[in-house]
Every structure is written in structure tokens, then in C-alpha cells.
Write an enzyme that holds these catalytic residues in place. Structure first.
Site, short mmCIF file in Angstrom:
data_model
loop_
_atom_site.label_atom_id
_atom_site.label_comp_id
_atom_site.label_asym_id
_atom_site.label_seq_id
_atom_site.Cartn_x
_atom_site.Cartn_y
_atom_site.Cartn_z
N ASP A 14 -1.18 6.52 6.91
CA ASP A 14 -2.29 5.68 6.51
C ASP A 14 -2.54 4.68 7.64
OD1 ASP A 14 -3.99 3.76 5.48
OD2 ASP A 14 -2.82 3.37 3.67
N LYS A 21 -12.28 -1.95 7.90
CA LYS A 21 -11.44 -2.92 8.60
C LYS A 21 -11.92 -3.09 10.04
CE LYS A 21 -8.60 -2.66 5.00
NZ LYS A 21 -8.43 -3.73 4.02
N TRP A 31 0.81 -1.22 0.00
CA TRP A 31 0.00 0.00 0.00
C TRP A 31 0.84 1.27 0.00
CZ3 TRP A 31 -4.34 -0.63 -2.05
CH2 TRP A 31 -5.07 -1.81 -1.85
#
Length: 401
Positions: free
Chosen positions: A204, A229, A116
Site C-alpha cells: 500500500d 495524497k 491502515w
């Protein structure tokens, strides 16, 4: 479907949600806050929904101890949308602060520890407006030189003197790598950050948001998280943005900055109270229910302890499997994630056998990301310690065969 018939969801996202929240959501779909209108139908500008959003903001601020110097904002586009929005807003800020700098002298620092953060750095290069400096790359510290299986040592981090932004991903969902929470060799090296002015630190936190406290939250310029999540369904992105990063992007564009789409401008979100256009109403509602439940159970400290317990149990059985030559962990000691534990099942056909056995026991979502394969166990907030115990029991049974 009865609660007894529900599988245990170890998927990486969208992922497990508390059953009580799903049940409450079903009621809200028919009648939200006594309005007689369902949450998926009601106007986002209604006084009832506006009050719900403000309460959600307050709950997050309270549980994460967010200082008044930072705004809490709600938007769409997921983490990938913020790959772009972060670059555009922070380059606009830097343009206003340093209008004399040439394009090639404007630097964006990226810590690359997994799939990511690698994608985020690629998006920064694609958008232009400055050059990307890779502060540290986990692949350089792996045995094969190409795997993301570690947090690089602090001395490997080479920050720029005056970057437009400094970017890192706290937890890498695909690769199972996470910065340590407590100070130590695999914690984020805050002490090495440049000492000039307000640090443009961007994190992030998509796959670990509200799973435990955020170290040195106040020192961050931006923290963002896709909700799907730990705290809600897909469709909502939560931002914590320091006031100095809320800038006039149009004024910056007149000075030569890359133009920022209006819905990606943090100033637009602040000025409109996150209601410039129709937000993800249902996702916001479900997230609010999740965070209310979190508070009732003891908040982030409670979930930190539960998540620690769950991770320790899975890592312990993984070590047992390694000792028996049945399993192999993918991440170096000390760099492993609490949220996404990744490993290989050794032997021809053994991975398929492992997954088949898990499926038969209603343990689902365990197949690793398509880019890396193997097994991935995601232990987000809604996965209970008791559910984790069932997985651990199965793994122990499997490696004992």
C-alpha cells in the site's frame, strides 16, 4: 479567490494540489482537449479521453521505471477497496496454483505497522479464504506495547513459506511511520522474504506514491495507491499489477475460492484497459495534469530531494521543541515518515493554542487523526519547500514563547 488568499494545506488527504493544476482543471471543465465538452461531461470511451488515459499510464511507467512485466491500472474504491480486492485476487491466484490446499493451510502474511495495515489485516480475516499470519507488529516494539511508533527490527519478521500474499503499508498516514528508503534497520527486509517462486508481495503506497522512487518495484506483485495524497483528488486508485496476478477469478471460484466481484477483478481491469465501467474521469484528468507537471519539474528524483528537504526541516524544529520541553515526537528515531510528521504539543491547553495560532496564519489541516490526536504535518508533493518554511518559522516562534 485569489492565489494570495489561499491557505497552506497541510491536511492528510484529500490534500493540497498544485495551483497551476487547479487552474488548468478549471479550463478543462469547460473544454477538454478541444472537444468543446467539459472533462466532467465527456464520455469515458471518447477517443480523446482514452488517449489521455493511455498517456497517463505511460507517464507513470516512465517516471517510476515500471517494467513491462507489470500492468498499470486505474480503478475506484480507494485504498480500502484494495484491502478487499487484493485478498480476493491473490487468494484466487493461490487457489489456481495450490488447489489441493485446505482452507486453514492457505496463509496471508500481514506486516502491521499502523492503523491502515491493521485495517487491511482485519479485512483479510473478515473475508476468509485463509488464515492471517501477522509477520510483525509494531506495537510489540513500542514502550507502552500498544502504540504504532516504529518499524519493527528485521529479525522480528516471520514470513510464511508459501503465503497467498505478503502485505505491508509503506507509509502509515495516521501514525507517521514509514519504511526507510535506503537499506538499513528500518527498511523493508526484502532479504528475509521466502525464496520460492514469484514473491506475492503487496504494498500500500497510498500516501507516498510518486513522492520518491519505489525500492525493488519489480519484486512486487501489486502496488496500489489512492490518488488523494500526492497526485490527485479523491476518487481514483492506481494499481501496478504483475502479470501473474491477473488470473481467471471465476475459474478459481469453481475450485472453491471466495468469488470476486467483477469490478474488483484485476483481469477485468486489464481486459478493458481500465474502462470496464465509467471510471473517475475528473480525478484521472487532474492526476494526469499533476504527473505532467511532475515530469516538467524533473520527475520523481526532483520530488524526492524536495520532500527530503521538507521533512528534515520539520524534524529539525521538532527536535528544538523537544529540547525546550514544548513538543514531543510520537515516532522512534529512524522510523519517521517524510509524508506525515506527528507530534504532541505539551502543556494544558497548548495544543489548542498551537492550532489557533496556525489557523490565524492560514496554516491549515494540522490537527492529528481523531484516533490518536496531537499534531500531524502532511508534506505531500504539492506542499512547496517555501510553504514548509512558513510552518517551520511558526513552530520556532511558538516554542520560543
Amino acid at each position: 479567490m485569489s492565489a494570495e488568499a489561499r491557505a497552506i494545506n497541510f491536511g492528510a488527504g484529500p490534500s493540497a494540489l498544485p495551483e497551476s493544476v487547479l487552474e488548468e482543471t478549471a479550463k478543462g471543465l469547460l473544454n477538454f482537449a478541444g472537444t468543446g465538452i467539459g472533462i466532467a461531461e465527456i464520455s469515458h470511451r471518447s477517443k480523446e479521453f482514452t488517449a489521455f488515459v493511455r498517456n497517463l499510464e505511460s507517464l507513470i511507467r516512465e517516471q517510476l521505471d515500471v517494467p513491462p512485466t507489470h500492468h498499470i491500472l486505474f480503478t475506484q474504491g480507494g485504498g480500502s477497496g484494495q484491502f478487499s480486492a487484493v485478498v480476493l485476487n491473490m487468494l484466487a491466484r493461490h487457489r489456481l496454483l495450490r488447489p489441493e490446499l485446505a482452507e486453514e493451510d492457505r496463509v496471508m502474511d500481514y506486516v502491521v505497522t499502523g492503523s491502515w495495515s491493521k485495517k487491511a489485516a482485519e479485512e483479510a480475516r473478515r473475508l476468509g479464504g485463509g488464515r492471517v499470519n501477522v509477520v510483525a507488529d509494531g506495537r510489540k516494539h513500542s514502550p507502552d506495547g500498544k502504540s504504532f511508533n516504529n518499524i519493527p527490527p528485521a529479525e522480528a519478521f516471520t514470513f510464511s513459506e508459501d503465503p497467498a500474499l505478503i502485505y505491508y503499508c509503506e507509509n502509515e498516514t495516521v501514525d507517521g511511520v514509514e519504511f526507510a528508503h535506503a537499506p538499513g534497520p528500518t527498511a523493508f527486509p526484502f532479504e528475509r522474504l521466502p525464496k520460492t517462486g514469484l514473491i506475492p508481495l503487496v504494498a500500500d503506497y497510498s500516501s507516498s506514491f510518486m513522492s520518491r522512487p519505489i525500492p525493488r518495484l519489480a519484486d512486487h506483485a501489486i502496488i496500489y495507491a489512492g490518488a488523494q495524497k500526492n497526485i490527485g483528488p479523491a476518487g481514483l486508485t492506481i494499481l501496478i499489477v504483475r502479470q501473474d496476478c491477473v488470473v481467471d477469478v471465476d475459474a478459481a471460484a469453481k475450485l472453491g475460492a471466495v468469488p470476486t466481484p467483477i469490478t474488483m477483478s484485476y483481469k477485468t481491469l486489464v481486459d478493458s484497459g481500465s474502462l470496464y465501467n465509467t471510471p473517475s474521469v475528473l480525478a484521472i484528468y487532474m492526476t494526469g495534469l499533476v504527473i505532467e507537471r511532475m515530469k516538467s519539474l524533473g520527475g520523481v528524483p526532483y520530488f524526492e530531494q524536495v520532500n527530503k528537504n521538507k521533512a528534515e526541516k520539520v524534524y529539525a524544529v521538532l527536535k528544538e521543541g523537544e529540547a525546550k520541553g514544548k513538543l514531543r515526537g510520537k515516532v522512534q528515531e529512524g522510523s519517521g515518515s517524510w509524508m506525515n510528521i506527528v507530534f504532541d504539543v505539551l502543556g494544558e491547553g497548548e495544543e489548542a493554542k498551537f492550532l489557533s495560532g496556525a489557523e490565524a496564519r492560514a496554516l491549515k489541516g494540522l490537527k492529528g487523526h481523531r484516533s490518536v490526536g496531537g499534531i500531524r504535518v502532511s508534506l505531500y508533493n504539492a506542499v512547496s519547500e517555501q510553504q514548509t518554511d512558513k510552518l517551520v518559522d511558526y513552530i520556532r516562534e511558538f516554542i520560543g514563547q
